[in-house]
Design a protein around this motif. Structure first.
Motif, PDB file in Angstrom:
ATOM      1  N   TYR A   1       0.834  -1.199   0.000  1.00  0.00           N
ATOM      2  CA  TYR A   1       0.000   0.000   0.000  1.00  0.00           C
ATOM      3  C   TYR A   1       0.873   1.254   0.000  1.00  0.00           C
ATOM      4  O   TYR A   1       1.901   1.311   0.680  1.00  0.00           O
ATOM      5  N   VAL A   2       0.447   2.273  -0.743  1.00  0.00           N
ATOM      6  CA  VAL A   2       1.205   3.527  -0.816  1.00  0.00           C
ATOM      7  C   VAL A   2       0.862   4.394   0.389  1.00  0.00           C
ATOM      8  O   VAL A   2      -0.286   4.820   0.550  1.00  0.00           O
ATOM      9  N   GLY A   3       1.854   4.659   1.237  1.00  0.00           N
ATOM     10  CA  GLY A   3       1.644   5.489   2.413  1.00  0.00           C
ATOM     11  C   GLY A   3       0.989   4.732   3.551  1.00  0.00           C
ATOM     12  O   GLY A   3       0.781   3.519   3.494  1.00  0.00           O
ATOM     13  N   PRO A   4       0.625   5.444   4.630  1.00  0.00           N
ATOM     14  CA  PRO A   4      -0.002   4.798   5.789  1.00  0.00           C
ATOM     15  C   PRO A   4      -1.345   4.165   5.407  1.00  0.00           C
ATOM     16  O   PRO A   4      -2.117   4.738   4.640  1.00  0.00           O
ATOM     17  N   TRP A   5      -1.599   2.971   5.953  1.00  0.00           N
ATOM     18  CA  TRP A   5      -2.887   2.310   5.758  1.00  0.00           C
ATOM     19  C   TRP A   5      -3.775   2.603   6.952  1.00  0.00           C
ATOM     20  O   TRP A   5      -3.370   2.443   8.094  1.00  0.00           O
ATOM     21  N   LEU A   6      -4.994   3.081   6.674  1.00  0.00           N
ATOM     22  CA  LEU A   6      -5.992   3.299   7.716  1.00  0.00           C
ATOM     23  C   LEU A   6      -7.255   2.520   7.375  1.00  0.00           C
ATOM     24  O   LEU A   6      -7.531   2.260   6.196  1.00  0.00           O
ATOM     25  N   PRO A   7      -8.044   2.165   8.377  1.00  0.00           N
ATOM     26  CA  PRO A   7      -9.296   1.450   8.105  1.00  0.00           C
ATOM     27  C   PRO A   7     -10.288   2.347   7.359  1.00  0.00           C
ATOM     28  O   PRO A   7     -10.157   3.571   7.352  1.00  0.00           O
ATOM     29  N   GLU A   8     -11.293   1.715   6.760  1.00  0.00           N
ATOM     30  CA  GLU A   8     -12.383   2.484   6.152  1.00  0.00           C
ATOM     31  C   GLU A   8     -13.261   3.042   7.265  1.00  0.00           C
ATOM     32  O   GLU A   8     -13.708   2.296   8.137  1.00  0.00           O
ATOM     33  N   PRO A   9     -13.519   4.350   7.265  1.00  0.00           N
ATOM     34  CA  PRO A   9     -14.359   4.928   8.320  1.00  0.00           C
ATOM     35  C   PRO A   9     -15.825   4.559   8.143  1.00  0.00           C
ATOM     36  O   PRO A   9     -16.325   4.428   7.027  1.00  0.00           O
ATOM     37  N   VAL A  10     -16.524   4.402   9.280  1.00  0.00           N
ATOM     38  CA  VAL A  10     -17.936   4.039   9.290  1.00  0.00           C
ATOM     39  C   VAL A  10     -18.665   4.937  10.282  1.00  0.00           C
ATOM     40  O   VAL A  10     -18.217   5.096  11.424  1.00  0.00           O
ATOM     41  N   ARG A  11     -19.764   5.522   9.864  1.00  0.00           N
ATOM     42  CA  ARG A  11     -20.581   6.298  10.798  1.00  0.00           C
ATOM     43  C   ARG A  11     -21.265   5.354  11.772  1.00  0.00           C
ATOM     44  O   ARG A  11     -21.844   4.345  11.376  1.00  0.00           O
ATOM     45  N   THR A  12     -21.182   5.700  13.041  1.00  0.00           N
ATOM     46  CA  THR A  12     -21.734   4.823  14.070  1.00  0.00           C
ATOM     47  C   THR A  12     -22.876   5.480  14.845  1.00  0.00           C
ATOM     48  O   THR A  12     -23.365   4.912  15.814  1.00  0.00           O
ATOM     49  N   ASP A  13     -23.305   6.666  14.411  1.00  0.00           N
ATOM     50  CA  ASP A  13     -24.383   7.352  15.128  1.00  0.00           C
ATOM     51  C   ASP A  13     -25.749   6.756  14.833  1.00  0.00           C
ATOM     52  O   ASP A  13     -26.738   7.141  15.453  1.00  0.00           O
ATOM     53  N   ALA A  14     -25.832   5.805  13.907  1.00  0.00           N
ATOM     54  CA  ALA A  14     -27.110   5.153  13.611  1.00  0.00           C
ATOM     55  C   ALA A  14     -27.054   3.653  13.901  1.00  0.00           C
ATOM     56  O   ALA A  14     -27.874   2.891  13.411  1.00  0.00           O
ATOM     57  N   GLY A  15     -26.036   3.223  14.675  1.00  0.00           N
ATOM     58  CA  GLY A  15     -25.973   1.837  15.113  1.00  0.00           C
ATOM     59  C   GLY A  15     -25.409   0.859  14.109  1.00  0.00           C
ATOM     60  O   GLY A  15     -25.647  -0.347  14.218  1.00  0.00           O
ATOM     61  N   ALA A  16     -24.624   1.342  13.143  1.00  0.00           N
ATOM     62  CA  ALA A  16     -24.101   0.459  12.093  1.00  0.00           C
ATOM     63  C   ALA A  16     -23.205  -0.642  12.639  1.00  0.00           C
ATOM     64  O   ALA A  16     -23.112  -1.720  12.043  1.00  0.00           O
ATOM     65  N   LEU A  17     -22.527  -0.392  13.763  1.00  0.00           N
ATOM     66  CA  LEU A  17     -21.623  -1.386  14.332  1.00  0.00           C
ATOM     67  C   LEU A  17     -22.120  -1.905  15.673  1.00  0.00           C
ATOM     68  O   LEU A  17     -21.350  -2.416  16.475  1.00  0.00           O
ATOM     69  N   GLY A  18     -23.417  -1.764  15.907  1.00  0.00           N
ATOM     70  CA  GLY A  18     -23.978  -2.243  17.161  1.00  0.00           C
ATOM     71  C   GLY A  18     -23.910  -1.172  18.249  1.00  0.00           C
ATOM     72  O   GLY A  18     -23.434  -0.057  18.018  1.00  0.00           O
ATOM     73  N   PRO A  19     -24.367  -1.498  19.441  1.00  0.00           N
ATOM     74  CA  PRO A  19     -24.383  -0.502  20.533  1.00  0.00           C
ATOM     75  C   PRO A  19     -22.978  -0.094  20.957  1.00  0.00           C
ATOM     76  O   PRO A  19     -22.100  -0.934  21.098  1.00  0.00           O
ATOM     77  N   LEU A  20     -22.790   1.221  21.112  1.00  0.00           N
ATOM     78  CA  LEU A  20     -21.511   1.762  21.600  1.00  0.00           C
ATOM     79  C   LEU A  20     -21.820   2.643  22.802  1.00  0.00           C
ATOM     80  O   LEU A  20     -21.618   3.858  22.783  1.00  0.00           O
ATOM     81  N   GLU A  21     -22.284   2.001  23.866  1.00  0.00           N
ATOM     82  CA  GLU A  21     -22.782   2.727  25.024  1.00  0.00           C
ATOM     83  C   GLU A  21     -21.703   3.004  26.065  1.00  0.00           C
ATOM     84  O   GLU A  21     -21.887   3.866  26.929  1.00  0.00           O
ATOM     85  N   THR A  22     -20.592   2.288  25.993  1.00  0.00           N
ATOM     86  CA  THR A  22     -19.532   2.480  26.977  1.00  0.00           C
ATOM     87  C   THR A  22     -18.251   2.944  26.290  1.00  0.00           C
ATOM     88  O   THR A  22     -18.099   2.806  25.078  1.00  0.00           O
ATOM     89  N   ALA A  23     -17.339   3.481  27.092  1.00  0.00           N
ATOM     90  CA  ALA A  23     -16.049   3.913  26.546  1.00  0.00           C
ATOM     91  C   ALA A  23     -15.302   2.731  25.941  1.00  0.00           C
ATOM     92  O   ALA A  23     -14.627   2.866  24.912  1.00  0.00           O
ATOM     93  N   GLU A  24     -15.438   1.559  26.566  1.00  0.00           N
ATOM     94  CA  GLU A  24     -14.753   0.363  26.056  1.00  0.00           C
ATOM     95  C   GLU A  24     -15.305  -0.049  24.693  1.00  0.00           C
ATOM     96  O   GLU A  24     -14.553  -0.426  23.789  1.00  0.00           O
ATOM     97  N   GLN A  25     -16.623   0.019  24.541  1.00  0.00           N
ATOM     98  CA  GLN A  25     -17.232  -0.336  23.260  1.00  0.00           C
ATOM     99  C   GLN A  25     -16.816   0.641  22.166  1.00  0.00           C
ATOM    100  O   GLN A  25     -16.551   0.245  21.030  1.00  0.00           O
ATOM    101  N   ARG A  26     -16.777   1.924  22.496  1.00  0.00           N
ATOM    102  CA  ARG A  26     -16.365   2.929  21.493  1.00  0.00           C
ATOM    103  C   ARG A  26     -14.898   2.749  21.138  1.00  0.00           C
ATOM    104  O   ARG A  26     -14.514   2.840  19.966  1.00  0.00           O
ATOM    105  N   ASP A  27     -14.079   2.499  22.146  1.00  0.00           N
ATOM    106  CA  ASP A  27     -12.653   2.335  21.892  1.00  0.00           C
ATOM    107  C   ASP A  27     -12.379   1.118  21.016  1.00  0.00           C
ATOM    108  O   ASP A  27     -11.445   1.113  20.207  1.00  0.00           O
TER     109      ASP A  27
END
Length: 308
Positions: A82-108
């Motif tokens: 890969y050319v340059g730093p590789w970063l993950p694809e960003p995903v909006r999570t304000d509509a629950g796309a990755l499940g509940p993120l109710e705690t700091a641990e879940q968000r992290d």
């Protein structure tokens, strides 16, 4: 006449789709690849003899995890080139796309920083950590998914967590502090004020910018308050006059999106230290922004005229 209830296999799969996408995304760090993996799992489900599947959710998780393990093996080769730093694809999570993120641990667990750290792990280590930490699978359940012994999953989990513990500790700033810092950050960048911008950055601030060789981005991390401030101002100066900015939740954390002529061109996430902004991860590769752009358009349409 039998009293058995006939279950629609499509509906049964759709009931698991969200969880499967969450597993695949955390495993692969790519929303588009996660969607493909989930679709492959559906094809396996469609062709399976479902009469002999006692627990559809567990069966699908096992199939999906192994599909992701195969994809991770080939992805390692692509990322090395890969050319340059590789970063993950960003995903909006304000509509629950990755499940509940109710705690700091879940968000992290879904933060860009954590997904980058997961790249340190072998594919099996990554699978164990994702299933254990993000989805609270027991070691026995993980062993069944991977066809391992329970002792092996425990050992692998401990080893993986030691690797992750070597990462940089995070500083938890309040939502009000984060919003204030980023509002001032955006204003300083728009005004071209180097001094104001530097005052918001930690001394050892680092920025990673992922352009994938397709758009303007640094091919190496940029570190240090002065260098980062100049790099960011140079980037802003190359933006068009019709650039529109906005803050949304991406990967469980506040992010800055930049749109030019109606096209999403940058998604930047931030980590904070006691001195201010400590890390920036900027995804600029247009291929990696397609999922987020589609998400944002759909959420805007669903919100109606008053939505952002």
């Amino acid at each position: 006449m039998s009293g058995d209830v006939v279950v629609d296999p499509v509906a049964e799969f759709e009931a698991e789709r969200g969880r499967l996408f969450g597993i695949a995304y955390r495993m692969l760090g790519s929303a588009s690849e996660a969607e493909d993996a989930v679709q492959d799992a559906y094809l396996r489900w469609h062709g399976a003899d479902r009469e002999h599947i006692e627990a559809p959710g567990a069966w699908l998780a096992k199939v999906l995890t192994n599909l992701c393990l195969n994809r991770l093996t080939s992805a390692r080769v692509r990322r090395e080139e890969y050319v340059g730093p590789w970063l993950p694809e960003p995903v909006r999570t304000d509509a629950g796309a990755l499940g509940p993120l109710e705690t700091a641990e879940q968000r992290d667990a879904v933060s860009m920083a954590m997904l980058v750290m997961l790249e340190r792990l072998s594919p099996p280590e990554r699978a164990v950590v994702v299933l254990r930490d993000a989805f609270e699978y027991s070691h026995r359940e993980i062993a069944e998914v991977l066809d391992w012994s329970e002792a092996n999953t425990r050992q692998t989990y401990r080893r993986a967590k030691r690797h992750l513990a070597d990462g940089r500790p995070r500083f938890e700033a309040s939502a009000a502090v984060r919003t204030d810092l980023l509002t001032r950050f955006l204003a300083a960048a728009a005004e071209g004020s180097l001094d104001q911008l530097e005052s918001l950055l930690a001394h050892d601030v680092t920025v990673w910018s992922d352009g994938g060789g397709k758009v303007s981005a640094s091919t190496r991390p940029v570190s240090g308050r002065d260098k980062v401030a100049r790099f960011l101002l140079g980037l802003v100066q190359r933006f068009g006059s019709d650039m529109v900015f906005g803050f949304v939740e991406v990967n469980g954390e506040i992010a800055l999106l930049a749109w030019e002529s109606g096209v999403l061109t940058t998604a930047a996430t931030f980590a904070f230290g006691a001195e201010g902004i400590a890390e920036l991860r900027m995804v600029r590769n247009p291929d990696k922004l397609k999922f987020l752009e589609t998400q944002s358009r759909e959420l805007s349409q669903n919100a109606g005229p008053s939505g952002s």
